[in-house]
Design an enzyme around this catalytic site. Structure first.
Site, PDB file in Angstrom:
ATOM      1  N   HIS A 132       2.403  -6.555   2.735  1.00 46.71           N
ATOM      2  CA  HIS A 132       1.850  -5.307   2.194  1.00 46.71           C
ATOM      3  C   HIS A 132       1.124  -4.547   3.304  1.00 46.71           C
ATOM      4  O   HIS A 132       1.328  -3.339   3.484  1.00 46.71           O
ATOM      5  CB  HIS A 132       0.897  -5.629   1.033  1.00 46.71           C
ATOM      6  CG  HIS A 132       0.276  -4.433   0.400  1.00 46.71           C
ATOM      7  ND1 HIS A 132       0.688  -3.950  -0.820  1.00 46.71           N
ATOM      8  CD2 HIS A 132      -0.728  -3.619   0.808  1.00 46.71           C
ATOM      9  CE1 HIS A 132      -0.040  -2.884  -1.136  1.00 46.71           C
ATOM     10  NE2 HIS A 132      -0.910  -2.669  -0.157  1.00 46.71           N
ATOM     11  N   GLU A 133       0.293  -5.263   4.071  1.00 46.38           N
ATOM     12  CA  GLU A 133      -0.466  -4.612   5.148  1.00 46.38           C
ATOM     13  C   GLU A 133       0.445  -4.237   6.318  1.00 46.38           C
ATOM     14  O   GLU A 133       0.259  -3.187   6.942  1.00 46.38           O
ATOM     15  CB  GLU A 133      -1.627  -5.504   5.601  1.00 46.38           C
ATOM     16  CG  GLU A 133      -2.622  -5.842   4.509  1.00 46.38           C
ATOM     17  CD  GLU A 133      -3.126  -4.650   3.702  1.00 46.38           C
ATOM     18  OE1 GLU A 133      -3.185  -3.521   4.229  1.00 46.38           O
ATOM     19  OE2 GLU A 133      -3.469  -4.839   2.518  1.00 46.38           O
TER      20      GLU A 133
END
Length: 166
Positions: A132-133
């Site tokens: 996600h990051e």
């Protein structure tokens, strides 16, 4: 402080951290890492990228199973074929939850604040948060990972929740 989800910084790839910035990491990278970790603790989050805080650098922090980690210039070395559909949220889109399909595990490559190269296998929640990051560093938001229909449905749900709480 988080930038709004409409900010163009969130929708383009972040700049890689330079060798010079690693050389001067105590003055250039440690303050950013401190900001990221403070945001994680303040918002009870699992991760946050520098771009979400308005810093155009390919770096993020994450906190999974009480282990803080700062990842700089991240790369995916390998990803499992097995995919897992799981609900995610994002600090840049408060209150929005979307089911996102991601690899169950990855081999991640990144540098630490001191410039040490790390290659490690991540599974489950740690892999999901890392991916996600990582996406934020690539200019990809989790809203880009779902169909327009699912995104519109989630926006309508969120709007109804806001109306009910007024």
């Amino acid at each position: 402080m988080l930038i709004p989800s409409t900010d163009s910084l969130l929708h383009r790839p972040a700049k890689p951290v330079s060798d010079e910035q690693f050389t001067n990491y105590k003055s250039q990278l440690q303050p950013i890492a401190g900001l990221l970790m403070a945001e994680i603790y303040e918002k009870s989050a699992l991760g946050i990228s520098a771009v979400q805080c308005g810093v155009d650098l390919a770096m993020f922090a994450m906190l999974v199973e009480e282990t803080p980690k700062v990842c700089i210039n991240p790369e995916i070395a390998a990803a499992s074929f097995e995919m897992v559909l799981m609900e995610e949220g994002c600090l840049s889109f408060p209150g929005m939850l979307l089911k996102v399909n991601r690899p169950a595990g990855i081999v991640a490559r990144y540098k630490t604040l001191e410039g040490q190269e790390i290659t490690e296998r991540l599974e489950g929640l740690a892999a999901r948060v890392w991916l996600h990051e990582y996406d934020h560093c690539q200019g990809i938001c989790f809203t880009d990972r779902v169909s327009k229909l699912k995104l519109n449905m989630a926006k309508k749900r969120l709007e109804k929740q806001k109306q009910r709480s007024r």
